[in-house]
Design an enzyme around this catalytic site. Structure first.
Site, mmCIF file in Angstrom:
data_model
loop_
_atom_site.group_PDB
_atom_site.id
_atom_site.type_symbol
_atom_site.label_atom_id
_atom_site.label_comp_id
_atom_site.label_asym_id
_atom_site.label_seq_id
_atom_site.Cartn_x
_atom_site.Cartn_y
_atom_site.Cartn_z
ATOM 1 N N LYS A 28 25.947 -23.075 -31.853
ATOM 2 C CA LYS A 28 24.886 -22.185 -31.389
ATOM 3 C C LYS A 28 23.940 -21.896 -32.542
ATOM 4 C CE LYS A 28 27.279 -18.520 -30.204
ATOM 5 N NZ LYS A 28 27.730 -17.148 -29.853
ATOM 6 N N LYS A 90 28.895 -23.745 -22.701
ATOM 7 C CA LYS A 90 28.957 -22.296 -22.505
ATOM 8 C C LYS A 90 27.648 -21.781 -21.915
ATOM 9 C CE LYS A 90 30.692 -19.828 -25.824
ATOM 10 N NZ LYS A 90 30.848 -19.324 -27.210
#
Length: 232
Positions: A28, A90
């Site tokens: 991320k 995710k």
């Protein structure tokens, strides 16, 4: 045993985290939001680099911060990220009117999607149960706003325990994240999720700083120590 998930933004951080003891590597970009996405090209490069040394280390990646009701955009991004070769994709899901419709769509996609419930305003146990019944491989509880509050400031520990049980009853991996630190270690150990995810606690200089392998090792030891104690 609770496994350590380390959120990283580069191949260098990914290798450092894996070598230091992180069981799962999560890609991320912290500068782009709670679930800010790394570019598709960079995800592909990190996956190839990491798997050349750690071929079976699980890797997840976020699709970015997208509103839960933007279901077409979410679906397109899930497919794009899934095609990079990560094990899990995710997706942030905010409880509310669009949550169930979003979850149904996510469960239909050809990717191993892990919903991340953004719990800043709380979480509904029934929504967790609904998600678990859809058969996702994992469910994570996190926060969207990184303002110093932790997951435990937003959700009562007993409510989290109920949610973890609801998810686990259907075989999903369970995960906790959300600005967790040493003050929350005892609660993490008590709830014993399958995964505990960290970024800020693993970095020098906060969430946007460089991941510190020593901090990764310390957290891995702290999480695993409770499992060793339980075994005795």
């Amino acid at each position: 045993m609770t496994a350590l998930l380390a959120s990283v933004r580069s191949s260098e951080e990914a290798l450092d985290a894996a070598q230091a003891g992180a069981e799962l590597i999560d890609l991320k970009e912290p500068g782009a939001g709670a679930l800010g996405s790394v570019s598709l090209h960079e995800i592909t490069r990190i996956v190839a680099t990491l798997r050349s040394t750690y071929p079976v280390k699980p890797i997840s990646a976020t699709i970015g911060d997208v509103a839960t009701d933007a279901i077409d955009e979410i679906s397109a991004r899930v497919i794009e990220v899934g095609n990079t070769g990560v094990d899990y994709v995710k997706v942030g899901v905010t409880p509310g009117d669009s949550a169930r419709r979003c979850l149904i769509e996510l469960a239909s996609l050809p990717a191993a999607v892990v919903p991340v419930f953004l719990c800043d305003a709380g979480i509904d146990v029934d929504l967790t149960r609904f998600a678990a019944e859809l058969g996702f491989p994992g469910i994570v509880f996190d926060t969207a706003v990184k303002d110093g509050r932790t997951l435990f400031d937003c959700v009562d520990k007993n409510r989290l325990a109920d949610c973890l049980r609801a998810a686990g009853a259907h075989g999903a991996m369970t995960g906790l994240a959300g600005s967790l630190g040493l003050k929350q270690l005892a609660d993490i150990r008590e709830l014993a999720p399958d995964i505990a995810g960290f970024r800020t606690a693993l970095c020098e200089g906060g969430r946007g700083g460089r991941l510190d392998p020593a901090k990764v090792s310390q957290w891995a030891e702290a999480l695993h120590r409770s499992a060793v104690a339980d075994a005795h």
